[in-house]
Design a protein around this motif. Structure first.
Motif, short mmCIF file in Angstrom:
data_model
loop_
_atom_site.label_atom_id
_atom_site.label_comp_id
_atom_site.label_asym_id
_atom_site.label_seq_id
_atom_site.Cartn_x
_atom_site.Cartn_y
_atom_site.Cartn_z
N ARG A 21 39.51 45.08 56.50
CA ARG A 21 38.22 44.83 57.00
C ARG A 21 37.18 43.96 56.24
O ARG A 21 36.55 43.03 56.86
N GLU A 22 37.35 44.02 54.96
CA GLU A 22 36.10 43.22 54.29
C GLU A 22 37.06 41.92 53.84
O GLU A 22 36.14 41.01 53.31
N GLY A 23 38.47 41.77 53.82
CA GLY A 23 38.99 40.61 53.32
C GLY A 23 38.81 40.35 51.89
O GLY A 23 39.05 39.35 51.45
N LEU A 24 38.77 41.36 51.07
CA LEU A 24 38.93 41.51 49.63
C LEU A 24 39.97 42.32 48.85
O LEU A 24 40.25 43.20 49.62
N PHE A 25 40.11 42.12 47.49
CA PHE A 25 41.09 42.96 46.99
C PHE A 25 40.57 42.91 45.39
O PHE A 25 39.65 42.07 45.24
N VAL A 26 40.86 43.85 44.66
CA VAL A 26 40.44 44.20 43.30
C VAL A 26 41.43 43.77 42.44
O VAL A 26 42.66 44.02 42.60
N ALA A 27 41.12 42.79 41.24
CA ALA A 27 42.04 42.49 40.13
C ALA A 27 41.21 42.91 38.89
O ALA A 27 39.98 42.71 38.68
N GLU A 28 42.25 43.55 37.86
CA GLU A 28 41.66 43.84 36.76
C GLU A 28 42.36 43.56 35.23
O GLU A 28 43.47 43.07 35.35
N GLY A 29 41.72 43.29 34.41
CA GLY A 29 42.05 42.82 33.11
C GLY A 29 42.05 41.47 32.99
O GLY A 29 42.12 40.54 33.87
N PRO A 30 41.80 40.72 31.58
CA PRO A 30 41.57 39.56 31.31
C PRO A 30 42.77 38.60 31.81
O PRO A 30 42.74 37.45 32.22
#
Length: 243
Positions: A21-30
């Motif tokens: 729906r948002e067209g977004l994803f999450v990434a974490e860490g350097p």
């Protein structure tokens, strides 16, 4: 200080329907965030604790705030929200090696396979619609940044394989010993579901059936994890190029 709505949006992205729906994803860490930035993917929002400097516009947060945002047990300095990229869906006509995943369900397996593809210089993976979502936070984390360099395309695999002018390799229990089979530098390697292997419609389109043989006589492990099998298969293909 971050607001409840910001936390809510990030947390919702754990679910596929909200990512779509948002067209977004999450990434974490350097490592993961840094690799995505190096590849030119522009984040929508970046949250980071003091001491991390990756891009302009970063929202400074405390360790406690990062824990509220994070999907990890031990958050790693930075969390970024990125737009979901849309790789080209053209047929694999280029004369090189591709991977195709038929119903791989486990996020950890999918993330590891993306990382394996990156290591062995495979830049495109074709996935059946029932394969796990590559933008799941667990998958993104498991890729360790390789998602920035490997395109993942969801498509109808039987239709794709029926149209390509490339050899199609599949790992099957009735296949030929991979160590004795001729392996070219181009083609599509199909890896199947963790429990059921390659589906019947896809199996019919496999032109070269391969087997990774067990070396223990008698009782042995029933099967290999799909990510491990992918690594062995890709390694053997690449080894032949150098021999």
């Amino acid at each position: 200080m971050i607001g409840k709505n910001q936390i809510k949006l990030v947390k919702q992205l754990e679910m596929k329907k909200h990512r779509q729906r948002e067209g977004l994803f999450v990434a974490e860490g350097p490592k993961v965030v840094g690799d995505l930035l190096k590849c030119g993917l522009m984040p929508k929002t970046v949250y980071a604790t003091e001491g991390w400097s990756g891009c302009d516009g970063t929202i400074l947060v405390t360790d406690e705030e990062l824990r509220k945002l994070s999907f990890l047990q031990h958050p790693q300095q930075v969390l970024a929200v990125f737009p979901i990229p849309h790789p080209a869906t053209a047929l694999p006509t280029t004369k090189k090696l591709y991977l195709a995943l038929d119903g791989v369900q486990d996020p950890g397996n999918l993330g590891t396979i993306v990382r394996i593809a990156d290591w062995f210089g495979i830049d495109t993976i074709f996935c059946s619609p029932d394969t796990a979502d590559v933008w799941n936070p667990k998958v993104v984390q498991a890729t360790m940044g390789s998602i920035a360099r490997v395109g993942v395309v969801y498509t109808d695999l039987p239709s794709l394989l029926a149209e390509v002018a490339l050899p199609v390799f599949g790992t099957l229990l009735d296949g030929d010993d991979i160590y004795r089979h001729e392996l070219p530098a181009k083609g599509i390697i199909v890896m199947g579901n963790e429990g059921n292997g390659i589906s019947a419609p896809v199996r019919e389109l496999v032109t070269h059936r391969l087997l990774i043989p067990a070396f223990r006589q008698g009782d042995s492990a029933e099967s290999l994890n799909v990510a491990i099998a992918t690594a062995i298969t890709c390694s053997e293909f690449r080894r032949r190029e150098r021999s």
